[in-house]
Scaffold this active site. Structure first.
Site, PDB file in Angstrom:
ATOM      1  N   HIS A 132      64.913 -27.531  35.340  1.00 39.11           N
ATOM      2  CA  HIS A 132      65.358 -26.672  35.710  1.00 39.11           C
ATOM      3  C   HIS A 132      64.902 -25.717  37.316  1.00 39.11           C
ATOM      4  O   HIS A 132      65.578 -25.853  37.716  1.00 39.11           O
ATOM      5  CB  HIS A 132      64.265 -25.908  34.313  1.00 39.11           C
ATOM      6  CG  HIS A 132      65.234 -24.507  34.207  1.00 39.11           C
ATOM      7  ND1 HIS A 132      65.015 -23.223  34.001  1.00 39.11           N
ATOM      8  CD2 HIS A 132      66.802 -23.458  35.267  1.00 39.11           C
ATOM      9  CE1 HIS A 132      65.286 -21.867  34.509  1.00 39.11           C
ATOM     10  NE2 HIS A 132      66.829 -22.214  34.697  1.00 39.11           N
ATOM     11  N   LYS A 143      71.037 -16.988  29.117  1.00 42.80           N
ATOM     12  CA  LYS A 143      69.862 -16.686  27.666  1.00 42.80           C
ATOM     13  C   LYS A 143      68.442 -16.157  28.353  1.00 42.80           C
ATOM     14  O   LYS A 143      67.606 -16.413  29.734  1.00 42.80           O
ATOM     15  CB  LYS A 143      69.492 -18.351  27.510  1.00 42.80           C
ATOM     16  CG  LYS A 143      68.394 -17.440  26.174  1.00 42.80           C
ATOM     17  CD  LYS A 143      67.942 -19.737  25.259  1.00 42.80           C
ATOM     18  CE  LYS A 143      67.151 -20.249  26.437  1.00 42.80           C
ATOM     19  NZ  LYS A 143      67.222 -21.790  25.413  1.00 42.80           N
TER      20      LYS A 143
HETATM   21  C1  R5P Z   1      65.257 -24.217  27.049  1.00 49.11           C
HETATM   22  O1  R5P Z   1      66.485 -24.029  27.432  1.00 49.11           O
HETATM   23  C2  R5P Z   1      66.472 -25.663  27.017  1.00 49.11           C
HETATM   24  O2  R5P Z   1      67.248 -25.786  27.532  1.00 49.11           O
HETATM   25  C3  R5P Z   1      67.281 -25.642  25.181  1.00 49.11           C
HETATM   26  O3  R5P Z   1      67.815 -24.760  25.184  1.00 49.11           O
HETATM   27  C4  R5P Z   1      65.937 -24.174  23.847  1.00 49.11           C
HETATM   28  O4  R5P Z   1      64.406 -25.512  24.375  1.00 49.11           O
HETATM   29  C5  R5P Z   1      66.022 -24.892  22.529  1.00 49.11           C
HETATM   30  O5  R5P Z   1      65.083 -24.175  21.817  1.00 49.11           O
HETATM   31  P1  R5P Z   1      65.352 -23.442  20.200  1.00 49.11           P
HETATM   32  O6  R5P Z   1      66.539 -24.662  19.556  1.00 49.11           O
HETATM   33  O7  R5P Z   1      63.517 -23.154  20.415  1.00 49.11           O
HETATM   34  O8  R5P Z   1      65.555 -22.246  20.783  1.00 49.11           O
END
Ligand code: R5P
Length: 296
Positions: free
Chosen positions: A131, A194
């Site tokens: 990232h 997010k």
């Molecule tokens: C982090 O930003 C990743 O791209 C995923 O969105 C994240 O790890 C998903 O985690 P969870 O399923 O616990 O929400």
């Protein structure tokens, strides 16, 4: 090195993927036998002797004990005759901890990547969660880490199964995968934002695109607790999406993630077989074969 590779080493719990990969590459497949002592220590038994160059397949889902396997297996393979040891780790763990979020917090991404590069000559993985850095070269000596992407394969799969789908990435980092998938599948795409507030708490700001009546597919590199996808699916359905499906490279789906995703109204859940899971729909093997054949 590619022409010297004759053996694929794997662990029994990844036999399915190991067999598919060995067959596609025309390699002999052998397994590392593993015993867990009552105190938690591991005993590994490798085939002996080993050829000069070997591939070790080990995905790092539920990573901690598997990291001890690697810590022991890599030098053991060298003692048994291997001069080149290539790690194929379809899911590379610890990549999300990429800055010091809290003062004093270890930046695990850097340490785990460097440690693997000390153990292995090459490390091949798929859609590692990069990232804040662009390439594994930033955390491993240049050329050691090879990152492949399943996103185009998922994009083509989605286009075949949900023609005209709108691809949505739930957060900024998913943008890289969503763009590639949309391009491969000729699909529209959009990306949200997010804020993670805890292991199971996320605050989502999905993109302001019209979703009413559209078949939406949420695409991400991984689902862990599933909360990112669950929250996104609930919002999209509330906004009138005709259907919401989910596609991820790494199907970790820990705890109650999958039932809650279904309960949220998600229709299909698709993943690559980078992590063995009932949702596996597309194979990473062709990508791995090309990358292994191209090893210099
Ligand atoms: C982090 O930003 C990743 O791209 C995923 O969105 C994240 O790890 C998903 O985690 P969870 O399923 O616990 O929400």
């Amino acid at each position: 090195m590619a022409q010297d590779l004759t053996l694929l080493l794997a662990f029994e719990d990844e036999a399915l993927l190991a067999r598919e990969l060995a067959e596609a590459l025309g390699l002999r497949l052998d397994f590392i036998r593993r015993h867990r002592f009552p105190d938690g220590e591991l005993r590994l038994v490798l085939p002996k002797p080993l050829p000069e160059a070997v591939i070790l397949l080990r995905g790092l889902q539920q990573p901690n004990e598997k990291m001890v396997e690697l810590l022991i297996a890599a030098p053991a393979a060298r003692e048994l005759g291997a001069r080149h040891v290539v790690l194929v780790t379809p899911y590379l763990a610890y990549m999300r901890q990429d800055i010091e979020f809290t003062p004093g917090e270890a930046v695990s991404q850097r340490h785990v990547a460097r440690w693997l590069a000390q153990l292995f000559d090459r490390v091949i993985t798929l859609d590692p969660h990069l990232h804040r850095i662009a390439s594994l070269d930033e955390v491993m000596p240049p050329g050691v880490g090879i990152a492949l992407s399943v996103a185009p394969v998922l994009g083509a799969w989605i286009a075949r199964h949900v023609p005209g789908a709108l691809l949505i990435g739930p957060d900024e980092e998913s943008g890289q995968w969503v763009k590639e998938a949309a391009l491969a599948g000729g699909l529209d795409h959009a990306v949200g934002r997010k804020l993670r507030e805890g292991d199971h708490q996320v605050r989502l700001a999905l993109p302001e695109v019209e979703v009413k009546g559209r078949a939406v597919v949420l695409l991400d590199d991984m689902a862990s607790t599933g909360r990112t996808l669950i929250g996104s699916a609930e919002q999209l359905l509330a906004r009138g999406a005709a259907s919401v499906d989910v596609a991820v490279t790494h199907a970790l789906f820990n705890g109650d993630a999958l039932p809650l995703l279904k309960a949220a109204g998600v229709r299909h859940v698709w993943s690559s077989n980078a992590v063995p899971h009932e949702s596996n729909a597309v194979s990473i093997v062709p990508l791995l074969v090309d990358a292994i054949r191209a090893l210099g």
